[in-house]
Design a protein around this motif. Structure first.
Motif, PDB file in Angstrom:
ATOM      1  N   LEU A 134      53.695  73.889  82.501  1.00  0.00           N
ATOM      2  CA  LEU A 134      54.219  73.685  83.878  1.00  0.00           C
ATOM      3  C   LEU A 134      55.499  74.205  83.669  1.00  0.00           C
ATOM      4  O   LEU A 134      56.529  73.694  83.175  1.00  0.00           O
ATOM      5  N   ASN A 135      56.118  75.486  84.307  1.00  0.00           N
ATOM      6  CA  ASN A 135      57.094  75.539  84.540  1.00  0.00           C
ATOM      7  C   ASN A 135      57.765  76.071  83.141  1.00  0.00           C
ATOM      8  O   ASN A 135      58.909  76.045  82.905  1.00  0.00           O
ATOM      9  N   GLY A 136      56.964  76.753  82.215  1.00  0.00           N
ATOM     10  CA  GLY A 136      57.208  77.081  80.767  1.00  0.00           C
ATOM     11  C   GLY A 136      57.089  75.845  79.890  1.00  0.00           C
ATOM     12  O   GLY A 136      57.386  76.086  78.634  1.00  0.00           O
ATOM     13  N   ARG A 137      57.315  74.545  80.356  1.00  0.00           N
ATOM     14  CA  ARG A 137      57.076  73.608  79.212  1.00  0.00           C
ATOM     15  C   ARG A 137      56.056  72.874  78.990  1.00  0.00           C
ATOM     16  O   ARG A 137      54.856  72.968  79.783  1.00  0.00           O
ATOM     17  N   VAL A 138      55.548  72.800  77.793  1.00  0.00           N
ATOM     18  CA  VAL A 138      54.201  72.185  77.494  1.00  0.00           C
ATOM     19  C   VAL A 138      53.765  70.803  78.152  1.00  0.00           C
ATOM     20  O   VAL A 138      54.600  69.888  77.870  1.00  0.00           O
ATOM     21  N   LEU A 139      52.917  71.002  79.204  1.00  0.00           N
ATOM     22  CA  LEU A 139      52.764  69.772  79.785  1.00  0.00           C
ATOM     23  C   LEU A 139      52.302  68.429  79.227  1.00  0.00           C
ATOM     24  O   LEU A 139      52.750  67.366  79.500  1.00  0.00           O
ATOM     25  N   ARG A 140      51.643  68.461  78.027  1.00  0.00           N
ATOM     26  CA  ARG A 140      51.026  67.376  77.265  1.00  0.00           C
ATOM     27  C   ARG A 140      52.228  66.609  76.905  1.00  0.00           C
ATOM     28  O   ARG A 140      52.048  65.168  76.899  1.00  0.00           O
ATOM     29  N   THR A 141      53.523  67.056  76.701  1.00  0.00           N
ATOM     30  CA  THR A 141      54.518  66.389  76.073  1.00  0.00           C
ATOM     31  C   THR A 141      55.348  65.618  77.132  1.00  0.00           C
ATOM     32  O   THR A 141      56.135  64.526  76.535  1.00  0.00           O
ATOM     33  N   PHE A 142      55.450  66.273  78.464  1.00  0.00           N
ATOM     34  CA  PHE A 142      56.276  65.537  79.172  1.00  0.00           C
ATOM     35  C   PHE A 142      55.707  65.130  80.554  1.00  0.00           C
ATOM     36  O   PHE A 142      56.432  64.466  81.416  1.00  0.00           O
ATOM     37  N   GLY A 143      54.550  65.613  80.840  1.00  0.00           N
ATOM     38  CA  GLY A 143      53.956  65.596  82.306  1.00  0.00           C
ATOM     39  C   GLY A 143      53.810  64.076  82.650  1.00  0.00           C
ATOM     40  O   GLY A 143      53.593  63.268  81.886  1.00  0.00           O
ATOM     41  N   SER A 144      54.023  63.847  84.039  1.00  0.00           N
ATOM     42  CA  SER A 144      53.803  62.513  84.604  1.00  0.00           C
ATOM     43  C   SER A 144      52.133  62.466  84.962  1.00  0.00           C
ATOM     44  O   SER A 144      51.415  63.414  84.941  1.00  0.00           O
ATOM     45  N   GLN A 145      51.790  61.298  85.085  1.00  0.00           N
ATOM     46  CA  GLN A 145      50.407  61.233  85.656  1.00  0.00           C
ATOM     47  C   GLN A 145      50.006  61.859  86.659  1.00  0.00           C
ATOM     48  O   GLN A 145      48.886  62.543  86.719  1.00  0.00           O
ATOM     49  N   GLY A 146      50.965  61.934  87.653  1.00  0.00           N
ATOM     50  CA  GLY A 146      50.316  62.934  88.889  1.00  0.00           C
ATOM     51  C   GLY A 146      50.412  64.397  88.452  1.00  0.00           C
ATOM     52  O   GLY A 146      49.378  65.137  89.080  1.00  0.00           O
ATOM     53  N   GLN A 147      51.309  64.786  87.458  1.00  0.00           N
ATOM     54  CA  GLN A 147      51.280  66.206  87.090  1.00  0.00           C
ATOM     55  C   GLN A 147      50.019  66.605  86.315  1.00  0.00           C
ATOM     56  O   GLN A 147      49.322  67.663  86.304  1.00  0.00           O
ATOM     57  N   HIS A 148      49.774  65.519  85.457  1.00  0.00           N
ATOM     58  CA  HIS A 148      48.386  65.922  84.623  1.00  0.00           C
ATOM     59  C   HIS A 148      47.321  65.755  85.565  1.00  0.00           C
ATOM     60  O   HIS A 148      46.238  66.796  85.305  1.00  0.00           O
ATOM     61  N   ARG A 149      47.076  65.144  86.540  1.00  0.00           N
ATOM     62  CA  ARG A 149      46.006  64.951  87.503  1.00  0.00           C
ATOM     63  C   ARG A 149      46.018  66.205  88.320  1.00  0.00           C
ATOM     64  O   ARG A 149      44.863  66.893  88.345  1.00  0.00           O
ATOM     65  N   THR A 150      47.180  67.017  88.919  1.00  0.00           N
ATOM     66  CA  THR A 150      47.148  68.077  89.615  1.00  0.00           C
ATOM     67  C   THR A 150      46.700  69.202  88.724  1.00  0.00           C
ATOM     68  O   THR A 150      45.897  70.161  89.113  1.00  0.00           O
ATOM     69  N   ALA A 151      47.293  69.324  87.363  1.00  0.00           N
ATOM     70  CA  ALA A 151      47.083  70.475  86.766  1.00  0.00           C
ATOM     71  C   ALA A 151      45.434  70.398  86.372  1.00  0.00           C
ATOM     72  O   ALA A 151      45.092  71.569  86.150  1.00  0.00           O
ATOM     73  N   ALA A 152      44.901  69.268  86.071  1.00  0.00           N
ATOM     74  CA  ALA A 152      43.513  69.457  85.683  1.00  0.00           C
ATOM     75  C   ALA A 152      42.595  69.986  86.832  1.00  0.00           C
ATOM     76  O   ALA A 152      41.923  70.563  86.546  1.00  0.00           O
ATOM     77  N   ILE A 153      42.964  69.793  88.150  1.00  0.00           N
ATOM     78  CA  ILE A 153      42.272  70.149  89.245  1.00  0.00           C
ATOM     79  C   ILE A 153      42.386  71.537  89.297  1.00  0.00           C
ATOM     80  O   ILE A 153      41.418  72.454  89.357  1.00  0.00           O
ATOM     81  N   ALA A 154      43.794  72.042  89.055  1.00  0.00           N
ATOM     82  CA  ALA A 154      44.027  73.717  88.834  1.00  0.00           C
ATOM     83  C   ALA A 154      43.091  74.190  87.805  1.00  0.00           C
ATOM     84  O   ALA A 154      42.455  75.392  87.985  1.00  0.00           O
ATOM     85  N   LEU A 155      43.239  73.712  86.617  1.00  0.00           N
ATOM     86  CA  LEU A 155      42.392  74.038  85.612  1.00  0.00           C
ATOM     87  C   LEU A 155      40.908  74.248  85.865  1.00  0.00           C
ATOM     88  O   LEU A 155      40.133  75.086  85.673  1.00  0.00           O
ATOM     89  N   LYS A 156      40.318  73.261  86.620  1.00  0.00           N
ATOM     90  CA  LYS A 156      38.719  73.086  87.081  1.00  0.00           C
ATOM     91  C   LYS A 156      38.469  74.305  88.198  1.00  0.00           C
ATOM     92  O   LYS A 156      37.578  75.013  87.923  1.00  0.00           O
ATOM     93  N   LEU A 157      39.770  74.298  89.104  1.00  0.00           N
ATOM     94  CA  LEU A 157      39.271  75.276  90.232  1.00  0.00           C
ATOM     95  C   LEU A 157      39.451  76.802  89.463  1.00  0.00           C
ATOM     96  O   LEU A 157      38.600  77.607  89.773  1.00  0.00           O
ATOM     97  N   GLY A 158      40.324  76.663  88.535  1.00  0.00           N
ATOM     98  CA  GLY A 158      40.624  78.316  87.768  1.00  0.00           C
ATOM     99  C   GLY A 158      39.153  78.339  87.099  1.00  0.00           C
ATOM    100  O   GLY A 158      38.614  79.499  87.257  1.00  0.00           O
ATOM    101  N   GLU A 159      38.498  77.441  86.492  1.00  0.00           N
ATOM    102  CA  GLU A 159      37.355  77.552  85.673  1.00  0.00           C
ATOM    103  C   GLU A 159      36.153  78.019  86.877  1.00  0.00           C
ATOM    104  O   GLU A 159      35.673  79.225  86.411  1.00  0.00           O
ATOM    105  N   ALA A 160      36.173  77.441  87.956  1.00  0.00           N
ATOM    106  CA  ALA A 160      35.169  77.632  88.861  1.00  0.00           C
ATOM    107  C   ALA A 160      35.247  79.523  89.209  1.00  0.00           C
ATOM    108  O   ALA A 160      34.371  80.058  89.554  1.00  0.00           O
ATOM    109  N   ALA A 161      36.268  79.639  89.608  1.00  0.00           N
ATOM    110  CA  ALA A 161      37.111  81.026  89.946  1.00  0.00           C
ATOM    111  C   ALA A 161      36.616  82.164  88.926  1.00  0.00           C
ATOM    112  O   ALA A 161      36.107  83.165  89.215  1.00  0.00           O
ATOM    113  N   VAL A 162      36.983  81.694  87.629  1.00  0.00           N
ATOM    114  CA  VAL A 162      36.569  82.777  86.535  1.00  0.00           C
ATOM    115  C   VAL A 162      35.055  82.964  86.370  1.00  0.00           C
ATOM    116  O   VAL A 162      34.688  83.962  86.148  1.00  0.00           O
ATOM    117  N   LEU A 163      34.227  81.747  86.626  1.00  0.00           N
ATOM    118  CA  LEU A 163      32.873  81.835  86.178  1.00  0.00           C
ATOM    119  C   LEU A 163      32.219  82.700  87.595  1.00  0.00           C
ATOM    120  O   LEU A 163      31.110  83.069  87.409  1.00  0.00           O
TER     121      LEU A 163
END
Lengths: 375, 199
Positions: free
Chosen positions: A281-310
């Motif tokens: 997220l903005n160049g930093r690895v989310l795993r190490t610093f992300g807030s709960q809300g950031q993880h949640r929204t990133a997961a949604i973007a990942l899943k939407l990205g997955e659907a788009a790629v498929l």
């Protein structure tokens, strides 16, 4: 592609179920344990011949029955084909498409594609690397039968090689056995890594399209991080991806340099089974610093990205959303449903009744104790 | 359910242990045997015992035979410089049906699989190496399944016999003969493309 009808036989708590589905959003509401997720699980069998809920085939059959059956009518363009999967403990899994038995389960690839999204996925950017590898693997396996074949070969070879390392003794014969499995591991493993390297930038582009959904002004990007030292130019989102031969050479070198260590410890230390997907997220690895809300929204973007790629070839993808409304506020949930709708069909479960703008166009189903009623 | 007479139950139990035969088929076969004449059942029983007693493994190739060495190994019309390595003796039948192969065989009796505790010592690999070193051979064709275990076993054999100066080849994988190109699955077509050859 979309699923016009779903049939379940001795599947979970359904003795026999036949459902007509809508091409857009299908909304299943009902109390916990009523059988909502089992419907999505049935769809996952038609796409990838296994449970995306993470269950073994033996656990899926209705209690007391020897096996189960899942069937469906898949519509692609003008064409409709009937997929039937049967499982019995004696005969294993058999799949037919329009009555023709498939010689191997991988022949099912591409008939129906699904993206599964459940509450546990909201931890995908924070949890163990295995969850992120699984995301890549499930997506790529549905797009590329050759990837599925390489991955299956890799997993099998990895287990064989680990056993060979575990029983290794310091003699020429033992070394030769390990060498043989090493060469096979490099062959399959380099194919897996090369395809993942090629895929991740594509995936990253798709995910970044949804960044406005994640949060305005934030940039989400993906980077493949291999346990095989590949050099700087290989893993960048914008960098060129390496050919399989180059990966193979580096993989072989890496295994060579760890060979004493591996023989001492008795298992394989380098390879795609130890790789990870860095979500930044903005160049930093989310795993190490992300807030709960950031993880949640990133997961949604990942899943939407997955659907788009498929759906990148425009064939459509069936999005399976299991109880995710409980994780999202109404505004986000509504936006998510709109975005998902762009890829075609979606099946969604919730303990809450259907509400909001999306509800108007959706086909609603009420699930209670293994019975499904169309509203 | 009414229970069956113990002797019949025993027969069904034994039949259902055979490959491809479930309890239903076993019951049908057993009942059919009861209907047949005593002479017929004795004939069947005798031929099972006879087949088990007389069939042995050829000490050269490991194939099934009543005489050692087997008919294929002693056939003077077959090319003595050519050996085709297979996993099971049933694979010989498949290759013989092609009518294209005029060399001899070598049955491994399995594939390398550390997970199942199968190492080279459990397979007929040492006798294959002996045959390779005997000096008559010009080529060994590996006809093993294209699975992880099959490929690893092929590689292992190649490592052992190549120093003896024997050419080692393996069966090609690719398009089915007489098939439509657009019906071939992507994997098969991809392999066929990679392993294409000059015209």
């Amino acid at each position: 592609m979309w699923l016009r009808a779903l049939r379940l036989e001795n599947f979970r708590n359904y003795e026999s179920l036949e459902l007509e589905l809508a091409q857009g959003l299908n909304f299943f509401s009902g109390p916990n344990g009523s059988g909502k997720t089992s419907i999505l699980e049935g769809v996952s069998y038609l796409a990838v011949a296994r449970s995306l809920r993470g269950s073994n085939d033996g656990e899926v059959g209705r209690w007391g029955e020897g096996g189960f059956g899942v069937g469906g009518d898949v519509v692609t363009g003008e064409r409709s084909s009937t997929v039937v999967l049967r499982f019995s403990k004696a005969a294993g899994k058999e799949v037919t498409v329009d009555g023709e038995p498939l010689a191997k389960l991988s022949d099912l690839v591409g008939v129906l594609r699904v993206a599964w999204f459940c509450p546990e996925d909201t931890w995908i950017t924070k949890g163990q690397p295995a969850a992120r590898r699984k995301l890549i693997d499930l997506t790529l396996c549905q797009l590329d039968p050759a990837y599925l074949s390489s991955l299956t070969g890799y997993r099998r070879t990895l287990r064989q090689r680990n056993e060979a390392l575990l029983t290794w003794t310091p003699d020429e014969e033992s070394d030769r056995i390990v060498e043989v499995w090493t060469e096979r591991l490099v062959e399959y493993g380099s194919a897996v890594v090369a395809k993942r390297l090629e895929f991740v930038p594509r995936f990253s582009d798709a995910v970044s399209q949804y960044q406005s959904f994640v949060a305005a002004g934030d940039t989400l990007s993906l980077r493949y991080r291999s346990s095989v030292p590949l050099g700087d130019d290989a893993t960048g989102a914008e960098g060129r991806s390496l050919e399989q031969d180059d990966v193979a050479e580096k993989y072989r070198e890496a295994l060579e340099s760890r060979s004493e260590d591996e023989r001492r410890r008795g298992f394989t230390l380098v390879g795609p089974h130890r790789d990870d997907l860095d979500v930044r997220l903005n160049g930093r690895v989310l795993r190490t610093f992300g807030s709960q809300g950031q993880h949640r929204t990133a997961a949604i973007a990942l899943k939407l990205g997955e659907a788009a790629v498929l759906d990148s070839d425009g064939q459509g993808v069936v999005v399976l959303l299991d109880d995710i409304l409980s994780e999202l506020d109404d505004e986000r949930a509504g936006a998510l449903i709109d975005l998902v709708g762009g890829h075609g069909q979606a099946l969604m479960t919730s303990t809450r009744p259907m509400a909001g703008a999306a509800a108007e166009d959706a086909a609603g189903f009420v699930v209670e104790a293994g019975k499904v009623e169309r509203q | 359910m009414a229970s069956l007479p113990p002797s019949l139950e025993r027969l069904i139990g034994l039949l259902s242990r055979l490959p491809g035969i479930g309890r239903k088929s076993a019951t049908r076969i057993a009942l059919r045997l009861l209907d047949s004449s005593e002479a017929e059942s004795r004939e069947l029983a005798r031929s099972i015992v006879e087949a088990c007693e007389k069939t042995i493994r050829c000490s050269t190739c490991g194939g099934l035979t009543e005489e050692d060495p087997c008919g294929i190994c002693t056939d003077v019309r077959r090319d003595r410089g050519l050996i085709c390595v297979v996993e099971r003796s049933s694979d010989i039948l498949a290759l013989e049906r092609t009518g294209r192969y005029r060399g001899r065989y070598h049955v491994l009796g399995g594939l390398l699989s550390p997970l199942d505790g199968v190492g080279p010592e459990n397979l007929r690999i040492d006798t294959l190496v002996e045959r390779a070193r005997a000096g008559e051979l010009s080529e060994i064709i590996l006809a093993l399944n294209p699975t992880a275990e099959g490929e690893a076993t092929s590689l292992y054999i190649a490592k052992l016999v190549t120093p003896a100066g024997v050419r080692v080849t393996r069966l090609a994988s690719g398009l089915p003969v007489g098939g439509d190109l657009d019906l071939a699955d992507e994997l098969t077509l991809g392999t066929a493309l990679e392993e294409r050859r000059d015209l």
